[in-house]
Design a protein around this motif. Structure first.
Motif, PDB file in Angstrom:
ATOM      1  N   ASN A  47       0.806  -1.218   0.000  1.00 46.78           N
ATOM      2  CA  ASN A  47       0.000   0.000   0.000  1.00 46.78           C
ATOM      3  C   ASN A  47       0.841   1.272   0.000  1.00 46.78           C
ATOM      4  OD1 ASN A  47      -2.384  -1.451   0.027  1.00 46.78           O
ATOM      5  ND2 ASN A  47      -2.626  -1.360   2.257  1.00 46.78           N
ATOM      6  N   ASN A  48       2.113   1.165   0.416  1.00 47.18           N
ATOM      7  CA  ASN A  48       2.901   2.376   0.649  1.00 47.18           C
ATOM      8  C   ASN A  48       4.120   2.549  -0.246  1.00 47.18           C
ATOM      9  OD1 ASN A  48       1.762   3.818   3.204  1.00 47.18           O
ATOM     10  ND2 ASN A  48       1.757   1.639   3.733  1.00 47.18           N
ATOM     11  N   VAL A  49       4.593   1.494  -0.876  1.00 44.44           N
ATOM     12  CA  VAL A  49       5.770   1.600  -1.741  1.00 44.44           C
ATOM     13  C   VAL A  49       5.323   1.489  -3.195  1.00 44.44           C
ATOM     14  CG1 VAL A  49       8.010   0.628  -2.354  1.00 44.44           C
ATOM     15  CG2 VAL A  49       7.251   0.591   0.031  1.00 44.44           C
ATOM     16  N   ASN A  50       5.772   2.433  -4.025  1.00 43.11           N
ATOM     17  CA  ASN A  50       5.400   2.447  -5.438  1.00 43.11           C
ATOM     18  C   ASN A  50       6.433   1.683  -6.273  1.00 43.11           C
ATOM     19  OD1 ASN A  50       3.138   4.193  -4.930  1.00 43.11           O
ATOM     20  ND2 ASN A  50       4.595   5.902  -4.770  1.00 43.11           N
ATOM     21  N   GLY A  51       6.056   1.345  -7.484  1.00 38.29           N
ATOM     22  CA  GLY A  51       6.978   0.703  -8.414  1.00 38.29           C
ATOM     23  C   GLY A  51       7.210  -0.774  -8.163  1.00 38.29           C
ATOM     24  N   LEU A  52       6.258  -1.451  -7.525  1.00 36.69           N
ATOM     25  CA  LEU A  52       6.442  -2.876  -7.235  1.00 36.69           C
ATOM     26  C   LEU A  52       6.456  -3.731  -8.496  1.00 36.69           C
ATOM     27  CD1 LEU A  52       4.271  -3.412  -4.021  1.00 36.69           C
ATOM     28  CD2 LEU A  52       6.688  -2.837  -4.216  1.00 36.69           C
ATOM     29  N   ASP A  53       6.024  -3.169  -9.628  1.00 32.34           N
ATOM     30  CA  ASP A  53       6.090  -3.925 -10.877  1.00 32.34           C
ATOM     31  C   ASP A  53       7.530  -4.123 -11.340  1.00 32.34           C
ATOM     32  OD1 ASP A  53       6.202  -1.156 -11.215  1.00 32.34           O
ATOM     33  OD2 ASP A  53       5.485  -1.251 -13.274  1.00 32.34           O
ATOM     34  N   ASN A  54       8.489  -3.423 -10.698  1.00 29.12           N
ATOM     35  CA  ASN A  54       9.905  -3.615 -11.024  1.00 29.12           C
ATOM     36  C   ASN A  54      10.532  -4.789 -10.278  1.00 29.12           C
ATOM     37  OD1 ASN A  54      10.675  -1.586 -12.993  1.00 29.12           O
ATOM     38  ND2 ASN A  54      10.249  -0.058 -11.409  1.00 29.12           N
ATOM     39  N   LEU A  55       9.762  -5.432  -9.400  1.00 25.99           N
ATOM     40  CA  LEU A  55      10.243  -6.655  -8.762  1.00 25.99           C
ATOM     41  C   LEU A  55      10.081  -7.820  -9.736  1.00 25.99           C
ATOM     42  CD1 LEU A  55       9.912  -4.799  -6.255  1.00 25.99           C
ATOM     43  CD2 LEU A  55       9.230  -6.826  -4.970  1.00 25.99           C
ATOM     44  N   PRO A 191      12.817 -11.138  -3.646  1.00 26.27           N
ATOM     45  CA  PRO A 191      12.990  -9.683  -3.736  1.00 26.27           C
ATOM     46  C   PRO A 191      11.968  -8.921  -2.894  1.00 26.27           C
ATOM     47  CG  PRO A 191      12.228 -10.610  -5.823  1.00 26.27           C
ATOM     48  CD  PRO A 191      12.631 -11.756  -4.960  1.00 26.27           C
ATOM     49  N   PHE A 192      10.748  -9.465  -2.759  1.00 26.80           N
ATOM     50  CA  PHE A 192       9.746  -8.765  -1.944  1.00 26.80           C
ATOM     51  C   PHE A 192      10.132  -8.802  -0.466  1.00 26.80           C
ATOM     52  CE2 PHE A 192       5.895  -8.217   0.508  1.00 26.80           C
ATOM     53  CZ  PHE A 192       5.320  -7.115  -0.106  1.00 26.80           C
ATOM     54  N   ASN A 193      10.646  -9.926   0.015  1.00 30.55           N
ATOM     55  CA  ASN A 193      11.099  -9.990   1.405  1.00 30.55           C
ATOM     56  C   ASN A 193      12.267  -9.050   1.644  1.00 30.55           C
ATOM     57  OD1 ASN A 193       9.164 -11.841   2.129  1.00 30.55           O
ATOM     58  ND2 ASN A 193      10.495 -13.630   1.917  1.00 30.55           N
ATOM     59  N   ALA A 194      13.153  -8.946   0.644  1.00 31.31           N
ATOM     60  CA  ALA A 194      14.271  -8.003   0.764  1.00 31.31           C
ATOM     61  C   ALA A 194      13.756  -6.571   0.847  1.00 31.31           C
ATOM     62  CB  ALA A 194      15.222  -8.172  -0.423  1.00 31.31           C
ATOM     63  N   LEU A 195      12.755  -6.251   0.025  1.00 32.06           N
ATOM     64  CA  LEU A 195      12.148  -4.924   0.059  1.00 32.06           C
ATOM     65  C   LEU A 195      11.487  -4.664   1.403  1.00 32.06           C
ATOM     66  CD1 LEU A 195      11.114  -2.298  -1.224  1.00 32.06           C
ATOM     67  CD2 LEU A 195       9.192  -3.609  -2.156  1.00 32.06           C
ATOM     68  N   THR A 196      10.825  -5.672   1.959  1.00 33.93           N
ATOM     69  CA  THR A 196      10.184  -5.517   3.262  1.00 33.93           C
ATOM     70  C   THR A 196      11.205  -5.169   4.333  1.00 33.93           C
ATOM     71  OG1 THR A 196       8.440  -7.088   2.646  1.00 33.93           O
ATOM     72  CG2 THR A 196       8.753  -6.673   4.991  1.00 33.93           C
ATOM     73  N   LEU A 200      11.083  -1.786   6.648  1.00 38.52           N
ATOM     74  CA  LEU A 200      10.984  -1.817   8.111  1.00 38.52           C
ATOM     75  C   LEU A 200      12.184  -1.167   8.787  1.00 38.52           C
ATOM     76  CD1 LEU A 200       9.608  -5.438   8.634  1.00 38.52           C
ATOM     77  CD2 LEU A 200       8.337  -3.282   8.713  1.00 38.52           C
ATOM     78  N   GLN A 201      13.273  -0.948   8.033  1.00 34.84           N
ATOM     79  CA  GLN A 201      14.488  -0.365   8.607  1.00 34.84           C
ATOM     80  C   GLN A 201      14.441   1.145   8.454  1.00 34.84           C
ATOM     81  OE1 GLN A 201      17.027  -2.096  10.120  1.00 34.84           O
ATOM     82  NE2 GLN A 201      18.021  -0.178  10.637  1.00 34.84           N
ATOM     83  N   GLY A 206      10.759   4.428   2.606  1.00 35.61           N
ATOM     84  CA  GLY A 206       9.609   4.838   3.393  1.00 35.61           C
ATOM     85  C   GLY A 206       8.360   4.943   2.537  1.00 35.61           C
ATOM     86  N   SER A 207       7.279   5.379   3.137  1.00 32.31           N
ATOM     87  CA  SER A 207       6.009   5.532   2.427  1.00 32.31           C
ATOM     88  C   SER A 207       6.168   6.509   1.268  1.00 32.31           C
ATOM     89  CB  SER A 207       4.930   6.023   3.385  1.00 32.31           C
ATOM     90  OG  SER A 207       4.710   5.064   4.404  1.00 32.31           O
ATOM     91  N   ASP A 208       5.548   6.167   0.138  1.00 36.43           N
ATOM     92  CA  ASP A 208       5.529   6.971  -1.090  1.00 36.43           C
ATOM     93  C   ASP A 208       6.856   6.952  -1.847  1.00 36.43           C
ATOM     94  OD1 ASP A 208       2.868   7.711  -0.724  1.00 36.43           O
ATOM     95  OD2 ASP A 208       3.423   9.409   0.540  1.00 36.43           O
TER      96      ASP A 208
END
Length: 317
Positions: A47-55, A191-196, A200-201, A206-208
């Motif tokens: 919901n908060n990070v854009n560009g997830l289609d690049n994963l 890659p999604f777990n790496a992004l998570t 969280l760090q 961050g958001s947006d």
């Protein structure tokens, strides 16, 4: 009799309190107040990070670490480097090439990258990364099966002048060590777990924020060494907002960020250290018929003097 009255009074008080609380609850419900459950982490990231289609949708589930060491040039390779057209080159400690073109090359590096191939030794072993605008320098990372991110021993730095003409370059190269780890490939994070982990760090994503380029798997060493064997770990690369680069160890989940200009300054410092310690560092001239000891010293002095005068504006010059 008095006790019965007291009990009745208590009952009436609690009845009034219950009516008040019920009224308060109904009013708050009507005003839009609702109880919500905690949002799962995965949904929060989506919901908060854009560009997830690049994963990437497809990626390896296992990968092994890679042992690499800096490549020291053979006599025949030194000869090959010296025969490259339109340039004078020196080799420092048998592994670092510093080369200056006699006439600047009118090549648009971003649009016609392959045109550099005839001018740079083993150019096909490098992958274009991007340009550091502050230093006017194009960065190419070496590939050993996968790209090796931000490693002083496996990089090509190409400098252009104010006319965008190629004037000089610095080059190093790694090779696989003879002895590779005997351990089997290990399971790696998606890659999604790496992004998570980055989300969280604090201080990373961050958001947006937006992932602005394809997320790729390569190799990275948190402490790149100028000498000896390096243990390169499988690593996910994230480009964020077209300007920041984050790296997540795909096995152990270590997080780090890298900066292109700081990386180029590290290369300058390494060259400066070699020159100031010239009693132990070996400088070999590839074009011996075109150089003499005086030319070599003048070339290095100009290289270092230019970087002192111009600071961050002229790349490896």
């Amino acid at each position: 009799m008095q006790w019965d009255q007291i009990k009745t009074l208590f009952i009436l008080c609690f009845l009034v309190l219950d009516i008040f609380l019920l009224h308060h609850f109904i009013n708050n419900s009507n005003s839009g107040y609702e109880y919500t459950e905690e949002v799962p982490i995965e949904e929060n990231v989506r919901n908060n990070v854009n560009g997830l289609d690049n994963l990437p949708e497809e990626y390896p589930t296992e990968e092994a670490v890679l042992n690499a060491e800096r490549r020291e040039f053979s006599e025949s390779e030194v000869t090959e480097i010296g025969e490259l057209p339109n340039q004078k080159s020196i080799i420092v400690d048998n592994h670092l090439i510093i080369s200056k073109f006699d006439l600047p090359l009118a090549i648009n590096v971003e649009e016609n990258t392959e045109a550099l191939g005839e001018h740079i030794w083993n150019f096909d072993q490098y992958q274009y990364f991007g340009k550091d605008e502050k230093s006017n320098t194009f960065i190419f990372f070496q590939k050993l099966d996968r790209p090796i991110y931000f490693n002083l021993s496996g990089v090509l730095l190409v400098q252009v002048n104010e006319k965008d003409e190629v004037t000089r370059y610095v080059q190093t190269i790694l090779e696989k060590a003879d002895e590779q780890p005997e351990s089997d490939p290990e399971e790696i994070n998606s890659p999604f777990n790496a992004l998570t982990g980055l989300y969280l760090q604090d201080g990373f994503i961050g958001s947006d924020d937006e992932i602005t380029d394809e997320v790729t798997l390569g190799y990275h060493n948190l402490l790149p060494l100028p000498n000896g064997v390096q243990v390169l770990a499988p690593t996910w690369e994230f480009e964020v907002n077209d300007e920041k680069y984050y790296y997540v160890n795909a096995i152990e989940s270590h997080l780090t960020s890298r900066n292109t200009n700081e990386f180029i300054r590290d290369m300058k410092k390494q060259i400066n250290d070699y020159y100031t310690q010239s009693g132990t560092a070996a400088f070999e001239i590839t074009n011996k018929e075109e150089w003499d000891e005086k030319d070599l010293n003048l070339f290095i002095e100009q290289l270092l003097e230019n970087q002192k005068e111009t600071g961050e504006t002229n790349g490896v010059e």
